[in-house]
Design an enzyme around this catalytic site. Structure first.
Site, short mmCIF file in Angstrom:
data_model
loop_
_atom_site.label_atom_id
_atom_site.label_comp_id
_atom_site.label_asym_id
_atom_site.label_seq_id
_atom_site.Cartn_x
_atom_site.Cartn_y
_atom_site.Cartn_z
N HIS A 1 -5.18 -4.88 -14.33
CA HIS A 1 -4.72 -3.72 -15.08
C HIS A 1 -5.26 -3.80 -16.49
O HIS A 1 -5.36 -4.89 -17.05
CB HIS A 1 -3.18 -3.66 -15.11
CG HIS A 1 -2.68 -2.31 -15.50
ND1 HIS A 1 -2.51 -1.95 -16.82
CD2 HIS A 1 -2.38 -1.23 -14.75
CE1 HIS A 1 -2.10 -0.70 -16.85
NE2 HIS A 1 -2.03 -0.23 -15.61
N ASP B 1 0.07 -0.43 -7.36
CA ASP B 1 -0.50 0.10 -6.12
C ASP B 1 -0.57 -0.92 -5.00
O ASP B 1 -0.88 -0.58 -3.87
CB ASP B 1 -1.90 0.65 -6.39
CG ASP B 1 -1.84 1.89 -7.25
OD1 ASP B 1 -0.88 2.65 -7.09
OD2 ASP B 1 -2.72 2.08 -8.09
#
Ligand code: CMC
Length: 429
Positions: free
Chosen positions: A306, A364
């Site tokens: 991320h 996700d």
């Protein structure tokens, strides 16, 4: 503003740059006057060190793995709140009272139907269109249907546009899904909750009764809450940039949906589940780990890494618990995809490559497993992210429009093309 001043020395001159103080987080060096005073730009592709706006909506501490909506930790909201309450919080800044929540719920619920003529618009798409393709088109087309909420200078019209989008995005996503199946569209039902209504519109058929499972309804509501906002991510920045020119809100959200679709952003949930299925069995994990480490393979472990979280993604933690809960309650805890996911996470978190680069599972990584268990095909994963993020996009858009310092977004560049040269006639090339 803080008392501090940053100094830039360039060509023998010193420029004083004010330092701005946020309520939490790192201080921000104000370079707004740098170009006019020093005749230089700053270079920051991907905006890794640049704050593009002031915002009071969401705060992320990537090192601590902390996500706050209007100051409230995501873990507390996931446990105690609902998606519609979170929508109110993001839009208006405070948790609603009971009567404010009832009024807001009523307003959203009464806007869930779409203009009947939009049904014909859907029919222009091929049946095998990706639902995200359909959503980009249909949400953009809302500006052709709702003329009474296009004036961005009218606060009441901005409010109506916000409610319309929060209310209608689930209907539009469900219609895109039904259209791809060749099944009739299912109209919204006002007696159902926001999440329950979406599940009903996706899975009901006119031929028989469909009862929404409370387990799935709660899990869907939680998925929506966890994805509701994430400060200045790619799609939100896209919405702000589109909106900075004065474009209407439906066009701006369509732009956000288009950006979200990419596999490095919202498209990662589909890509992640497809990857887990491709891996298939636990014994093949080392092969994929090796591929992810090999720069020449072009392969990345989807659902890992991320831009901001360099410790853990707090949303992934809640999502993992939810996956265990939903699969357990559905009696499919021996789901092979979940086994692969858990083992992949375990191995990657011990691997030096992932540890040194601070690559952790993101939101996700587990959401696809839950959505698949609910019965959704992978192509619906990103549309569900889009439904959930709509409130974040619209809250950020409203904040930007109300900001008196708002200007059209217009980054500069480091030009590396040819210098000025004369046109060469075709015969002489
Ligand atoms: N697998 C393998 N290596 C990775 C991965 C990954 N998933 N992610 C980053 N790296 C490596 C990358 O190769 C680079 O290595 P080096 O420094 O040797 O060149 C280093 O880690 C830093 O990567 P980056 O691309 O500079 O980092 P970024 O902040 O620009 O990208 C990201 C963040 C999310 C785009 C990236 O981690 C990624 O592509 N992840 C997979 C896609 C994904 O799961 N996206 C969902 C994000 S969360 C939901 C959302 O925001 O929509």
């Amino acid at each position: 503003m803080s008392d501090k001043v940053a100094k830039l020395e360039l060509d023998g001159k010193t420029y004083a740059l004010p330092v701005l103080k946020p309520t939490i987080g790192p201080e921000v060096v104000d370079i707004r006057k740098l170009y006019t005073e020093a005749d230089v730009f700053t270079f920051d592709p991907g905006f890794t060190s640049t704050a593009s706006c002031e915002s009071a909506i969401t705060y992320i501490d990537g090192d601590k793995g902390e996500l706050l909506y209007r100051g409230y930790p995501i873990e507390q909201l996931a446990e105690k709140s609902t998606h519609l309450e979170v929508c109110y919080l993001l839009l208006y800044g405070e948790l609603p009272t009971a009567s404010q929540l009832a009024d807001f719920t009523q307003r959203v619920t009464r806007h869930t139907m779409v203009h009947e003529q939009m049904h014909y618009f859907f029919r222009g798409f091929r049946r095998d269109s990706h639902p995200m393709a359909t959503m980009v088109g249909v949400v953009g087309a809302m500006s052709a249907f709702y003329h009474d909420s296009l004036d961005i200078n009218d606060p009441w019209q901005r409010e109506v546009a916000a409610i319309r989008m929060i209310a209608k995005l689930p209907t539009i996503a469900a219609m895109a899904y039904k259209y791809s199946l060749g099944q009739p569209f299912v109209y919204p039902k006002n007696a159902l909750s926001y999440a329950g209504n979406f599940l009903h519109m996706c899975f009901a058929v006119p031929a028989e009764e469909y009862v929404v499972s409370p387990i799935l309804e709660k899990a869907m509501d939680r998925i929506m809450m966890l994805h509701a906002d994430h400060e200045q991510n790619a799609s939100t920045s896209t919405v702000r940039l589109a909106g900075s020119s004065g474009a209407n809100p439906f066009a701006c959200i369509a732009a956000g949906i288009a950006c979200l679709w990419g596999p490095a952003h919202g498209g990662a949930n589909q890509a992640c589940l497809e990857m887990l299925k491709e891996i298939g069995t636990v014994d093949r994990i080392p092969e994929y780990i090796a591929k992810a480490k090999d720069k020449n393979s072009g392969f990345r472990l989807m659902g890992f890494g991320h831009r901001v979280y360099k410790n853990f993604d707090p949303r992934a933690k809640v999502m993992k618990e939810s996956a265990d809960e939903v699969l357990g309650l559905l009696g499919i805890e021996d789901n092979p995809t979940l086994q692969v996911a858990k083992e992949l996470e375990r191995i990657a978190l011990e691997d030096d490559y992932f540890v040194s680069k601070k690559l952790y599972p993101n939101v996700d990584f587990y959401s696809g497993i839950i959505l698949e268990a609910m019965g959704f095909p992978t192509s619906m994963f990103t549309p569900i992210f889009a439904i959930s993020r709509t409130v974040g996009w619209i809250s950020q858009w409203k904040e930007m429009i109300a900001d008196k310092n708002q200007k059209i977004g217009r980054p500069r560049q480091l030009y590396i093309g040819p210098q000025k040269r004369d046109y060469v006639d075709l015969r002489h090339r």
